[in-house]
Design an enzyme around this catalytic site. Structure first.
Site, PDB file in Angstrom:
ATOM      1  N   HIS A 151       0.848  -1.201   0.000  1.00  0.00           N
ATOM      2  CA  HIS A 151       0.000   0.000   0.000  1.00  0.00           C
ATOM      3  C   HIS A 151       0.879   1.243   0.000  1.00  0.00           C
ATOM      4  O   HIS A 151       2.020   1.214   0.465  1.00  0.00           O
ATOM      5  CB  HIS A 151      -0.958   0.014   1.194  1.00  0.00           C
ATOM      6  CG  HIS A 151      -0.275  -0.158   2.509  1.00  0.00           C
ATOM      7  ND1 HIS A 151       0.096  -1.393   2.999  1.00  0.00           N
ATOM      8  CD2 HIS A 151       0.133   0.737   3.442  1.00  0.00           C
ATOM      9  CE1 HIS A 151       0.684  -1.246   4.163  1.00  0.00           C
ATOM     10  NE2 HIS A 151       0.737   0.037   4.458  1.00  0.00           N
ATOM     11  N   HIS A 190       0.978   5.262   1.200  1.00  0.00           N
ATOM     12  CA  HIS A 190       0.406   6.292   2.072  1.00  0.00           C
ATOM     13  C   HIS A 190       0.482   7.636   1.360  1.00  0.00           C
ATOM     14  O   HIS A 190       1.567   8.029   0.895  1.00  0.00           O
ATOM     15  CB  HIS A 190       1.225   6.442   3.351  1.00  0.00           C
ATOM     16  CG  HIS A 190       1.249   5.241   4.240  1.00  0.00           C
ATOM     17  ND1 HIS A 190       0.462   5.136   5.360  1.00  0.00           N
ATOM     18  CD2 HIS A 190       1.973   4.095   4.186  1.00  0.00           C
ATOM     19  CE1 HIS A 190       0.713   3.983   5.969  1.00  0.00           C
ATOM     20  NE2 HIS A 190       1.633   3.329   5.280  1.00  0.00           N
TER      21      HIS A 190
HETATM   22  P1  5GP Z   1       2.086   0.231   7.239  1.00  0.00           P
HETATM   23  O1  5GP Z   1       2.647   0.447   8.600  1.00  0.00           O
HETATM   24  O2  5GP Z   1       1.897  -1.253   7.002  1.00  0.00           O
HETATM   25  O3  5GP Z   1       2.792   0.928   6.136  1.00  0.00           O
HETATM   26  O4  5GP Z   1       0.686   0.921   7.244  1.00  0.00           O
HETATM   27  C1  5GP Z   1      -0.496   0.333   7.621  1.00  0.00           C
HETATM   28  C2  5GP Z   1      -1.482   1.459   7.771  1.00  0.00           C
HETATM   29  O5  5GP Z   1      -2.763   0.903   7.857  1.00  0.00           O
HETATM   30  C3  5GP Z   1      -1.258   2.283   9.042  1.00  0.00           C
HETATM   31  O6  5GP Z   1      -1.083   3.647   8.689  1.00  0.00           O
HETATM   32  C4  5GP Z   1      -2.524   2.057   9.846  1.00  0.00           C
HETATM   33  O7  5GP Z   1      -2.947   3.239  10.462  1.00  0.00           O
HETATM   34  C5  5GP Z   1      -3.510   1.591   8.803  1.00  0.00           C
HETATM   35  N1  5GP Z   1      -4.511   0.647   9.271  1.00  0.00           N
HETATM   36  C6  5GP Z   1      -4.325  -0.399  10.119  1.00  0.00           C
HETATM   37  N2  5GP Z   1      -5.463  -1.086  10.262  1.00  0.00           N
HETATM   38  C7  5GP Z   1      -6.383  -0.474   9.479  1.00  0.00           C
HETATM   39  C8  5GP Z   1      -7.763  -0.734   9.207  1.00  0.00           C
HETATM   40  O8  5GP Z   1      -8.381  -1.674   9.710  1.00  0.00           O
HETATM   41  N3  5GP Z   1      -8.385   0.109   8.317  1.00  0.00           N
HETATM   42  C9  5GP Z   1      -7.732   1.166   7.748  1.00  0.00           C
HETATM   43  N4  5GP Z   1      -8.443   1.921   6.920  1.00  0.00           N
HETATM   44  N5  5GP Z   1      -6.436   1.440   7.980  1.00  0.00           N
HETATM   45  C10 5GP Z   1      -5.776   0.632   8.844  1.00  0.00           C
END
Ligand code: 5GP
Length: 138
Positions: free
Chosen positions: A102, A104
């Site tokens: 994903h 951001h």
């Molecule tokens: P990562 O740390 O893997 O790059 O980012 C994961 C992102 O997903 C984090 O910014 C976190 O806030 C978001 N996130 C975690 N769980 C959920 C969820 O259930 N729904 C949504 N919309 N975002 C989530």
């Protein structure tokens, strides 16, 4: 490291869990981050299954980047942000917490420090309104 199809974004992509959806097409789902680092923090989630950038199909990356740009522009327009940070984490030591690729899109506002990664949960009504405003600018 292999892809785990039970990850939370795979469940959201499958429609098994809810999200504040901004946009969906054959390439990706766009939704609000529920623990935003700033107002309007949006995620672009390619539908093609990969843990992150490192194991992604280059064709899937090429297909999704124009949408990442479109969403970045729409987020900036909808939030009146002064800048946009694009972030993408690969494996836990680098900050990744959900193991489905994903991107951001994090608005930055002059004089306002970004919140911490994985901070507090946002208000659902506010996220729903932001999702509508961003979708209107796409
Ligand atoms: P990562 O740390 O893997 O790059 O980012 C994961 C992102 O997903 C984090 O910014 C976190 O806030 C978001 N996130 C975690 N769980 C959920 C969820 O259930 N729904 C949504 N919309 N975002 C989530």
């Amino acid at each position: 490291m292999t892809y785990d199809p039970a990850n939370i974004f795979a469940k959201i992509l499958a429609g098994d869990l809810p999200c504040h959806k901004v946009h969906e097409d054959e390439t990706a789902l766009v939704m609000m981050d529920i623990f935003p680092q700033s107002k309007g923090h949006t995620l672009v989630i390619p539908k093609a299954a990969s843990r992150n950038l490192l194991d992604a199909d280059p064709k899937a990356l090429a297909a999704v980047m124009p949408l990442v740009q479109r969403v970045a522009r729409a987020v900036k327009a909808a939030t009146n942000a002064d800048g946009i940070r694009l972030a993408q984490f690969n494996e836990a030591p680098a900050g990744q917490t959900v193991f489905h690729l994903h991107f951001h899109i994090i608005p930055a506002y002059e004089g306002v420090a970004l919140g911490t990664h994985g901070g507090g949960k946002a208000d659902d009504a506010e996220l729903a309104a932001l999702a509508r405003d961003i979708a209107a600018k796409l």
